[in-house]
Scaffold this active site. Structure first.
Site, PDB file in Angstrom:
ATOM      1  N   PRO A   2      49.306  52.573   1.977  1.00 63.35           N
ATOM      2  CA  PRO A   2      48.691  52.203   0.689  1.00 63.35           C
ATOM      3  C   PRO A   2      47.433  53.018   0.375  1.00 63.35           C
ATOM      4  O   PRO A   2      46.524  53.088   1.184  1.00 63.35           O
ATOM      5  CB  PRO A   2      48.340  50.726   0.876  1.00 63.35           C
ATOM      6  CG  PRO A   2      49.210  50.252   1.991  1.00 63.35           C
ATOM      7  CD  PRO A   2      49.409  51.441   2.886  1.00 63.35           C
ATOM      8  N   GLU A   3      47.441  53.655  -0.782  1.00 67.10           N
ATOM      9  CA  GLU A   3      46.273  54.379  -1.278  1.00 67.10           C
ATOM     10  C   GLU A   3      45.830  53.703  -2.578  1.00 67.10           C
ATOM     11  O   GLU A   3      46.355  52.650  -2.934  1.00 67.10           O
ATOM     12  CB  GLU A   3      46.627  55.859  -1.494  1.00 67.10           C
ATOM     13  CG  GLU A   3      47.044  56.550  -0.190  1.00 67.10           C
ATOM     14  CD  GLU A   3      47.319  58.047  -0.359  1.00 67.10           C
ATOM     15  OE1 GLU A   3      46.761  58.662  -1.283  1.00 67.10           O
ATOM     16  OE2 GLU A   3      48.091  58.587   0.450  1.00 67.10           O
ATOM     17  N   LYS A  59      40.395  52.009  -1.120  1.00 70.88           N
ATOM     18  CA  LYS A  59      41.573  51.310  -0.612  1.00 70.88           C
ATOM     19  C   LYS A  59      41.259  49.859  -0.239  1.00 70.88           C
ATOM     20  O   LYS A  59      42.090  49.204   0.390  1.00 70.88           O
ATOM     21  CB  LYS A  59      42.112  52.059   0.611  1.00 70.88           C
ATOM     22  CG  LYS A  59      42.450  53.536   0.335  1.00 70.88           C
ATOM     23  CD  LYS A  59      42.876  54.223   1.620  1.00 70.88           C
ATOM     24  CE  LYS A  59      42.961  55.733   1.443  1.00 70.88           C
ATOM     25  NZ  LYS A  59      43.252  56.425   2.704  1.00 70.88           N
ATOM     26  N   ARG A 251      47.345  66.341   9.390  1.00 65.33           N
ATOM     27  CA  ARG A 251      48.182  65.549   8.489  1.00 65.33           C
ATOM     28  C   ARG A 251      49.268  66.407   7.855  1.00 65.33           C
ATOM     29  O   ARG A 251      49.048  67.571   7.512  1.00 65.33           O
ATOM     30  CB  ARG A 251      47.312  64.923   7.369  1.00 65.33           C
ATOM     31  CG  ARG A 251      46.168  64.059   7.878  1.00 65.33           C
ATOM     32  CD  ARG A 251      46.625  62.882   8.703  1.00 65.33           C
ATOM     33  NE  ARG A 251      47.513  61.992   7.978  1.00 65.33           N
ATOM     34  CZ  ARG A 251      47.085  60.990   7.203  1.00 65.33           C
ATOM     35  NH1 ARG A 251      45.810  60.753   7.056  1.00 65.33           N
ATOM     36  NH2 ARG A 251      47.951  60.226   6.584  1.00 65.33           N
TER      37      ARG A 251
END
Ligand SMILES: [Zn+2]
Length: 261
Positions: A2-3, A59, A251
């Site tokens: 979730p962002e 967030k 990432r």
């Protein structure tokens, strides 16, 4: 994971389902999810309260109760909210708020990387967690964004994901924003000129707001969005050449070497 757009959608979901109802019980099947408070005092804080309003920063979702403190939810990698008028709980429900009138709101988090806590002071919480301005903060301008990042030697993508610089953008949306801006993710921050910052700032607003409007569901995003193709090693949605997947700052990073300079 979730962002900002996902958490904004959780906020709207909570607003639609759970406001202004008395909390008659709070269950904490997994106290490990609580941060800085144990289950009993947490339950005491919520007893007889109601969720009156919500606000989001990056967030983090803040749930303002009838009286302080304020509930804080962070969704980690896999968190979400589930409201129902039933006793049955979803798998991996970590905290359950039961309302008068049979409704219940479950905070679900499979991988337990999310956190639930309370705070007396939202501003102090933001400071102690070293959070930069929210990516959609109305006070934030392209110039302000450039000034915050000024002189950094890191790659633009890594810098955008640093929550102390800018709160809300993570790995997925950083890729989309830079794709829409036409800026390569490994470009060094100090190399970017004013025009590049303007482009990034506008792309950031457009991407985040579009994602919120589409319920943060990638399948509903416009056909020119990278996220629809990300992870498939498919062709670029703009130029049809092969997308490239690489690692940046540890990432996974997807970009188009032709469209992003
Ligand atoms: Zn392309």
């Amino acid at each position: 994971m979730p962002e900002l757009p996902d958490v904004e959608c959780f906020k709207m979901y909570l607003d639609d389902t759970s406001l202004h109802q008395e909390i008659v019980a709070t269950e904490v099947p997994d106290p490990g999810i609580l941060d800085g408070i144990s289950a009993r005092p947490f339950q005491m804080c919520l007893q007889g309260e109601s969720m009156e309003a919500t606000s989001r920063h990056g967030k983090f979702l803040f749930v303002h109760l009838k009286s302080p403190p304020c509930l804080v939810l962070h969704f980690g990698m896999t968190g979400y909210l589930d409201y129902a008028r039933s006793n049955e709980l979803p798998k991996h429900a970590r905290v359950v708020f039961r309302f008068a009138g049979n409704g219940r709101l479950a905070y679900v988090c499979q991988r337990k990387l999310g956190r639930v806590t309370i705070t007396d002071d939202r501003e102090a919480f933001l400071q102690s967690h070293q959070l930069g301005p929210d990516a959609l903060d109305e006070q934030l301008t392209d110039r302000g964004l450039a000034e915050r990042f000024a002189g950094r030697r890191s790659a633009i993508k890594s810098a955008m994901m640093d929550q102390s610089m800018l709160a809300g953008v993570g790995n997925i949306y950083a890729d989309e924003i830079l794709f829409q801006a036409g800026i390569a993710p490994h470009r060094r921050v100090f190399e970017l000129d004013d025009q590049a910052w303007r482009t990034i700032f506008r792309a950031m607003h457009r991407v985040l707001q579009t994602a919120i409007r589409k319920g943060a569901e990638v399948s509903r995003f416009p056909p020119t969005y990278l996220l629809r193709r990300r992870g498939q090693d498919g062709p670029c949605p703009k130029c049809n050449r092969q997308l490239k997947t690489t690692r940046l700052g540890g990432r996974r990073t997807c970009f188009c070497p032709h469209c992003q300079q």
